[in-house]
Each structure stands twice: as C-alpha cells, then as structure tokens.
Enzyme design. Structure first.
Site, PDB file in Angstrom:
ATOM      1  N   PRO A 100     -26.698 -72.054  -2.193  1.00 16.21           N
ATOM      2  CA  PRO A 100     -27.040 -70.674  -1.844  1.00 16.21           C
ATOM      3  C   PRO A 100     -26.306 -70.156  -0.603  1.00 16.21           C
ATOM      4  O   PRO A 100     -26.902 -69.925   0.451  1.00 16.21           O
ATOM      5  CB  PRO A 100     -28.549 -70.740  -1.620  1.00 16.21           C
ATOM      6  CG  PRO A 100     -28.763 -72.119  -1.077  1.00 16.21           C
ATOM      7  CD  PRO A 100     -27.761 -72.987  -1.816  1.00 16.21           C
ATOM      8  N   CYS A 101     -25.005 -69.941  -0.742  1.00 14.55           N
ATOM      9  CA  CYS A 101     -24.216 -69.509   0.406  1.00 14.55           C
ATOM     10  C   CYS A 101     -24.646 -68.140   0.927  1.00 14.55           C
ATOM     11  O   CYS A 101     -24.365 -67.812   2.071  1.00 14.55           O
ATOM     12  CB  CYS A 101     -22.736 -69.540   0.088  1.00 14.55           C
ATOM     13  SG  CYS A 101     -22.226 -68.507  -1.280  1.00 14.55           S
TER      14      CYS A 101
END
Length: 107
Positions: free
Chosen positions: A54-55
């Site tokens: 989940p950048c």
C-alpha cells in the site's frame, strides 16, 4: 524473497496498518537505511504489486501527498487514504494523528 533494499522497503510498507501513514524517511529508517528517503520514493514508484504493497500510505515529512503518485495520481492517493479512514485536508495528512509509530505489527 531476498533482502534487497527495495524488498525491505516493500515489506515495511506492507506493515503500515490501515488508517495510518508513514513518511518516506520513516520507511527508509525502518528498512535499514535512514538516509535513503529518495530511494523509498523510487521503490514505491516501481511498486510491483500495488494491491498488496500500500504505497499510498506513504507521505512526505510534512504529511503532504505525492504529486506524482505512481498509480493514479494525487486524487487517487487522496481517495485511497480517505477510504482508509484518513482525513486529507489540502492534500495533507495530520501526522500527529495518523502517523504509524513503526512498532505496531512490526516484526
């Protein structure tokens, strides 16, 4: 998975709990190289699995969203953060409220 620096970054980012964010510098430090915040940005720009890594939960040191968010742009990052329960005002997250402490779920 071997332990290249990018892989360490990805493993660390995957540990940021929903409803929290971390900074590029924080991810660099937790990944073993506290002076590599830019490398964190580069790694997230080529994120091989955005559905798992989940950048979008990574922001700059002032809580600002990435103007060059790799997977859909600024508005998409904002939407994903809001869907995560994070309030975004003027493309900024309140780090005092939402910053991950780095210890929660960290092994």
């Amino acid at each position: 998975m071997s332990n290249t620096f990018y892989e360490k970054i990805y493993k660390t980012v995957m540990k940021i709990p929903a409803g929290n964010v971390a900074t590029y510098g924080q991810i660099a430090a937790l990944s073993g190289n506290p002076r590599a915040a830019r490398a964190v940005g580069n790694a997230l720009h080529v994120n091989p699995d955005p559905a798992t890594i989940p950048c979008f939960r990574v922001v700059n040191s002032q809580g600002m969203l990435s103007g060059a968010f790799a997977f859909g742009g600024l508005e998409w990052q904002k939407k994903l953060l809001q869907d995560d329960g994070i309030e975004v005002i003027n493309n900024k997250v309140d780090l005092s409220e939402y910053q991950w402490d780095g210890n929660e779920n960290f092994n």
